[in-house]
Scaffold this motif. Structure first.
Motif, mmCIF file in Angstrom:
data_model
loop_
_atom_site.group_PDB
_atom_site.id
_atom_site.type_symbol
_atom_site.label_atom_id
_atom_site.label_comp_id
_atom_site.label_asym_id
_atom_site.label_seq_id
_atom_site.Cartn_x
_atom_site.Cartn_y
_atom_site.Cartn_z
ATOM 1 N N ALA A 1 3.218 -8.505 1.064
ATOM 2 C CA ALA A 1 3.072 -9.050 -0.288
ATOM 3 C C ALA A 1 4.376 -9.710 -0.737
ATOM 4 C CB ALA A 1 2.669 -7.947 -1.259
ATOM 5 N N TYR A 2 5.502 -9.102 -0.396
ATOM 6 C CA TYR A 2 6.806 -9.667 -0.760
ATOM 7 C C TYR A 2 7.012 -11.027 -0.084
ATOM 8 C CZ TYR A 2 11.869 -10.200 -0.996
ATOM 9 O OH TYR A 2 13.135 -10.699 -1.200
ATOM 10 N N LEU A 3 6.528 -11.138 1.148
ATOM 11 C CA LEU A 3 6.679 -12.390 1.895
ATOM 12 C C LEU A 3 5.621 -13.428 1.518
ATOM 13 C CD1 LEU A 3 7.453 -10.886 5.432
ATOM 14 C CD2 LEU A 3 9.085 -11.937 3.827
ATOM 15 N N GLY A 4 4.692 -13.074 0.636
ATOM 16 C CA GLY A 4 3.667 -14.007 0.192
ATOM 17 C C GLY A 4 2.600 -14.288 1.230
ATOM 18 N N LEU A 5 2.328 -13.327 2.104
ATOM 19 C CA LEU A 5 1.388 -13.530 3.201
ATOM 20 C C LEU A 5 0.015 -12.891 2.948
ATOM 21 C CD1 LEU A 5 3.818 -12.891 6.209
ATOM 22 C CD2 LEU A 5 3.149 -15.093 5.194
ATOM 23 N N ILE A 6 -0.183 -12.333 1.782
ATOM 24 C CA ILE A 6 -1.435 -11.620 1.499
ATOM 25 C C ILE A 6 -2.543 -12.606 1.131
ATOM 26 C CG2 ILE A 6 -2.567 -10.057 -0.125
ATOM 27 C CD1 ILE A 6 -0.985 -8.595 1.906
ATOM 28 N N THR A 7 -3.693 -12.441 1.775
ATOM 29 C CA THR A 7 -4.926 -13.158 1.430
ATOM 30 C C THR A 7 -5.953 -12.130 0.951
ATOM 31 O OG1 THR A 7 -5.862 -12.930 3.653
ATOM 32 C CG2 THR A 7 -4.436 -14.838 3.241
ATOM 33 N N PRO A 8 -7.050 -12.548 0.322
ATOM 34 C CA PRO A 8 -8.051 -11.572 -0.131
ATOM 35 C C PRO A 8 -8.538 -10.642 0.980
ATOM 36 C CG PRO A 8 -8.476 -13.681 -1.156
ATOM 37 C CD PRO A 8 -7.370 -13.915 -0.168
ATOM 38 N N TRP A 9 -8.848 -11.194 2.159
ATOM 39 C CA TRP A 9 -9.366 -10.345 3.223
ATOM 40 C C TRP A 9 -8.282 -9.440 3.806
ATOM 41 C CZ3 TRP A 9 -14.198 -9.253 3.722
ATOM 42 C CH2 TRP A 9 -15.164 -10.184 3.313
ATOM 43 N N LEU A 10 -7.043 -9.917 3.865
ATOM 44 C CA LEU A 10 -5.955 -9.071 4.344
ATOM 45 C C LEU A 10 -5.681 -7.935 3.358
ATOM 46 C CD1 LEU A 10 -4.008 -8.846 6.726
ATOM 47 C CD2 LEU A 10 -2.368 -10.235 5.438
ATOM 48 N N LEU A 11 -5.792 -8.219 2.079
ATOM 49 C CA LEU A 11 -5.622 -7.180 1.067
ATOM 50 C C LEU A 11 -6.692 -6.097 1.220
ATOM 51 C CD1 LEU A 11 -4.255 -6.121 -1.499
ATOM 52 C CD2 LEU A 11 -5.748 -7.635 -2.831
ATOM 53 N N LEU A 12 -7.942 -6.520 1.466
ATOM 54 C CA LEU A 12 -9.017 -5.554 1.693
ATOM 55 C C LEU A 12 -8.758 -4.718 2.945
ATOM 56 C CD1 LEU A 12 -12.244 -7.608 0.830
ATOM 57 C CD2 LEU A 12 -11.145 -5.824 -0.541
ATOM 58 N N LEU A 13 -8.208 -5.346 3.994
ATOM 59 C CA LEU A 13 -7.929 -4.624 5.227
ATOM 60 C C LEU A 13 -6.904 -3.513 4.999
ATOM 61 C CD1 LEU A 13 -8.078 -4.207 8.303
ATOM 62 C CD2 LEU A 13 -6.329 -6.001 8.535
ATOM 63 N N PHE A 14 -5.816 -3.838 4.320
ATOM 64 C CA PHE A 14 -4.796 -2.820 4.078
ATOM 65 C C PHE A 14 -5.303 -1.733 3.138
ATOM 66 C CE2 PHE A 14 -1.833 -5.768 6.023
ATOM 67 C CZ PHE A 14 -0.910 -4.909 6.615
ATOM 68 N N THR A 15 -6.087 -2.110 2.160
ATOM 69 C CA THR A 15 -6.690 -1.104 1.278
ATOM 70 C C THR A 15 -7.608 -0.188 2.074
ATOM 71 O OG1 THR A 15 -6.615 -2.705 -0.529
ATOM 72 C CG2 THR A 15 -7.990 -0.772 -0.853
ATOM 73 N N PHE A 16 -8.341 -0.770 3.018
ATOM 74 C CA PHE A 16 -9.220 0.026 3.886
ATOM 75 C C PHE A 16 -8.406 0.996 4.744
ATOM 76 C CE2 PHE A 16 -11.268 0.585 8.033
ATOM 77 C CZ PHE A 16 -12.512 1.079 7.666
ATOM 78 N N LEU A 17 -7.287 0.543 5.298
ATOM 79 C CA LEU A 17 -6.459 1.408 6.151
ATOM 80 C C LEU A 17 -5.859 2.564 5.353
ATOM 81 C CD1 LEU A 17 -4.646 -1.259 8.355
ATOM 82 C CD2 LEU A 17 -6.536 0.248 9.013
ATOM 83 N N ILE A 18 -5.438 2.291 4.127
ATOM 84 C CA ILE A 18 -4.948 3.371 3.274
ATOM 85 C C ILE A 18 -6.083 4.353 2.983
ATOM 86 C CG2 ILE A 18 -4.055 3.910 0.975
ATOM 87 C CD1 ILE A 18 -2.520 1.254 1.089
ATOM 88 N N GLY A 19 -7.291 3.814 2.793
ATOM 89 C CA GLY A 19 -8.453 4.684 2.584
ATOM 90 C C GLY A 19 -8.748 5.555 3.789
ATOM 91 N N CYS A 20 -8.452 5.047 5.004
ATOM 92 C CA CYS A 20 -8.655 5.860 6.213
ATOM 93 C C CYS A 20 -7.752 7.091 6.190
ATOM 94 C CB CYS A 20 -8.381 5.023 7.461
ATOM 95 S SG CYS A 20 -9.629 3.751 7.797
ATOM 96 N N GLY A 21 -6.512 6.908 5.762
ATOM 97 C CA GLY A 21 -5.619 8.060 5.640
ATOM 98 C C GLY A 21 -6.125 9.054 4.616
ATOM 99 N N ALA A 22 -6.634 8.546 3.490
ATOM 100 C CA ALA A 22 -7.187 9.433 2.473
ATOM 101 C C ALA A 22 -8.409 10.178 2.990
ATOM 102 C CB ALA A 22 -7.548 8.623 1.225
ATOM 103 N N ALA A 23 -9.231 9.499 3.807
ATOM 104 C CA ALA A 23 -10.419 10.139 4.375
ATOM 105 C C ALA A 23 -10.038 11.276 5.313
ATOM 106 C CB ALA A 23 -11.262 9.103 5.119
ATOM 107 N N LEU A 24 -8.974 11.099 6.102
ATOM 108 C CA LEU A 24 -8.516 12.157 6.991
ATOM 109 C C LEU A 24 -7.926 13.318 6.209
ATOM 110 C CD1 LEU A 24 -7.887 13.165 9.882
ATOM 111 C CD2 LEU A 24 -5.714 11.917 9.732
ATOM 112 N N ASN A 25 -7.268 13.013 5.104
ATOM 113 C CA ASN A 25 -6.572 14.037 4.334
ATOM 114 C C ASN A 25 -7.514 14.907 3.502
ATOM 115 O OD1 ASN A 25 -3.815 14.948 3.035
ATOM 116 N ND2 ASN A 25 -5.160 14.484 1.314
ATOM 117 N N ALA A 26 -8.548 14.291 2.918
ATOM 118 C CA ALA A 26 -9.341 14.985 1.896
ATOM 119 C C ALA A 26 -10.013 16.274 2.374
ATOM 120 C CB ALA A 26 -10.372 14.024 1.304
#
Length: 556
Positions: A107-132
């Motif tokens: 995001a700092y480098l200005g490389l985020i697109t809508p689909w890339l943002l969804l991908l990273f949000t999904f990956l963070i959700g994977c960690g939450a799914a393992l943790n819960a």
């Protein structure tokens, strides 16, 4: 484990779990981590709006958070039941930390697109799914059984307290410092929890049987839940209410922008109002459970949620919409905490993480599908229509209670009394099998109907604990002789099956014994299926590797 000091006389029961040091420490650091996650969520949702993405892409931010739980919850639950839960939580937190750092950098480098943002949000959700599942199943290792329901409510309150502070802070950070700062704050929020988990040394669970293979563990969890009517009702209600409630959470950015005409600060205020109601609901959850039935509480909570969503669909005034969000938050956390506690208290220790993961899968399936559905309806019929339909779904979940009533769990005794592995004249190994078990009963003609009734319960218990090909036989030459028969694939699975019996299951066995007319307990025969052409010795020619699988404690 936590400290054992006695609570003050005036201490509310709802806060009793805070007496235990480890629960208190993890609760506080989890609150910080959850707050960071909410800040990241605000940043992601508003970045999607700033990228001029369509409404369905905005709602997919919510879906990308919940979808990993749908996909991975059952695997995560099986892992939590089979492996060290503390280590699983550390792995999950570390993965979310690394992913959040990468998201902030891009995001700092200005490389985020809508689909890339969804991908990273999904990956963070994977960690939450393992943790819960690991975190929720660990609650009973941190507090005694009587403190589990208020501990579950406090967990919900902590998450929603983060939702009250996090969005407001997130909106302020996004408005003042930009989205990148929100992502950096989220990455830093995981550090404290990782540190506390690394220092925690819970008492290791005593394992007397080999670990189940992952596939077998998943099948066992599905089988147990599928054959538990009380848990099934809870899962169905979770799915429906997740679908309806997601209208408020997934469409909040659009409510802030289109209905009220505000910016990120307005969005943060709406989510903050939602969480104020949620914190109040979590705080009162335990007291309500003591005074009223689970079903009554859930119906009133669903009514609150439905009214809140309906008001937000029609309001263009910020204060009125905030009041509606308070109703939504109050209803949501009461429903979630009651359903979560019901699943925990209705599941024995050996399968609790898998049952919780299936509950999460059901609820978050509703939230994920609902997030997509409300975005679809908004694009075609408008925001107001989507919200009103969401409110109708919550009203429908109230009506479901007529057929899928929630159980009361206070009288359940799901402790595992233990099982003493029987001695055998024929040598066996853990892999020896298949094992065929028969139990002979002598039942008077006048007691046959009562016997049938209790054996129906016995069949359900046997099958959900892992028995196969259960049958009930009647001897044609002896009217009083009945034979219960079932199979286990190996000797280890036979022992595991009997270890899964709870005190409530054992009570069913006592009712059967009361109908048995023979002297002593009903005779039990354990046999190994053998095929001609193979050695008759199931342990093979070398008997030196044979040893009992379990320690003796009790034999059913």
């Amino acid at each position: 484990m936590g400290d054992n000091q006695e609570p003050a006389a005036a201490e509310p029961a709802a806060l009793a779990p805070f007496r235990h040091g480890i629960f208190r420490s993890i609760w506080i650091t989890t609150l910080t981590s959850s707050c960071g996650g909410m800040i990241q969520g605000v940043g992601a949702a508003w970045m999607m709006v700033a990228l001029a993405a369509p409404a369905q892409m905005v709602t997919l931010v919510q879906a990308s958070i919940t979808l990993p739980i749908v996909l991975l919850a059952l695997v995560a639950g099986a892992l939590a039941d089979a492996f060290d839960r503390r280590k699983l939580m550390i792995i999950a937190q570390m993965s979310m930390f690394v992913t959040s750092v990468a998201l902030a950098a891009l995001a700092y480098l200005g490389l985020i697109t809508p689909w890339l943002l969804l991908l990273f949000t999904f990956l963070i959700g994977c960690g939450a799914a393992l943790n819960a599942p690991a975190w929720q199943a660990s609650v009973s290792a941190m507090v005694p059984r009587e403190d589990v329901p208020p501990a579950v409510a406090l967990n919900s309150m902590g998450f929603n307290l983060a939702r009250s502070v996090g969005p407001a802070i997130g909106g302020f950070i996004v408005a003042i410092a930009g989205v990148v700062s929100a992502f950096v704050v989220n990455a830093l929020s995981y550090v404290g929890l990782i540190f506390v988990l690394a220092r925690w040394r819970p008492e290791p669970e005593r394992r007397l049987l080999p670990r189940e293979r992952l596939g077998s563990a998943i099948q066992a969890g599905i089988r147990y839940v599928a054959m538990s009517p009380s848990i099934n009702s809870t899962l169905l209600r979770g799915f429906v209410t997740g679908t309806g409630a997601s209208a408020a959470s997934a469409l909040s950015p659009l409510i802030a922008r289109d209905m009220i005409g505000g910016g990120p600060e307005t969005y943060g205020l709406l989510l903050g109002a939602f969480a104020v109601g949620a914190v109040g609901g979590a705080f009162w959850s335990h007291r309500l459970r003591v005074a009223y039935s689970n079903e009554l509480i859930v119906r009133c909570a669903l009514l609150s949620s439905a009214l809140g969503i309906a008001i937000s669909a029609l309001s263009t005034w910020l204060l009125l919409t905030m009041a509606a969000m308070v109703l939504c938050g109050l209803g949501w956390v009461l429903v979630v905490s009651i359903l979560n506690a019901t699943v925990q208290m209705a599941s024995p220790r050996w399968v609790v993480a898998r049952a919780l993961s299936l509950y999460q899968m059901a609820t978050f399936s509703g939230m994920t599908g609902g997030a997509w559905l409300w975005g679809y309806v908004t694009e075609r019929s408008g925001l107001t229509t989507a919200l009103l339909i969401g409110a109708s779904v919550q009203f429908g979940c109230i009506l479901l209670g007529r057929w899928f009533h929630l159980p009361e769990t206070e009288d359940m005794n799901l402790d595992l009394p233990g099982f003493r592995e029987p001695e055998t004249a024929v040598r066996v190994l853990g892999r020896t099998g298949p094992v065929v078990v028969t139990i002979e009963y002598r039942i008077a003609e006048k007691d046959v109907l009562a016997f049938f009734s209790v054996m129906a319960e016995r069949r359900l218990i046997r099958l959900r604990n892992g028995a196969r090909r259960w049958t009930l036989l009647r001897d044609l030459a002896d009217r009083e002789l009945w034979i219960e028969r079932y199979h286990s694939p190996t000797w280890t699975e036979y022992v595991r099956h009997n270890w899964r019996f709870t005190e409530d299951d054992a009570a069913v066995g006592e009712r059967i014994k009361a109908l048995h007319m023979g002297p002593g307990d009903p005779p039990v025969r354990r046999m190994i299926e053998r095929h001609t052409g193979y050695s008759p010795d199931p342990a093979g020619p070398d008997a030196s590797e044979w040893a009992p699988i379990t320690d003796p404690s009790r034999q059913h």
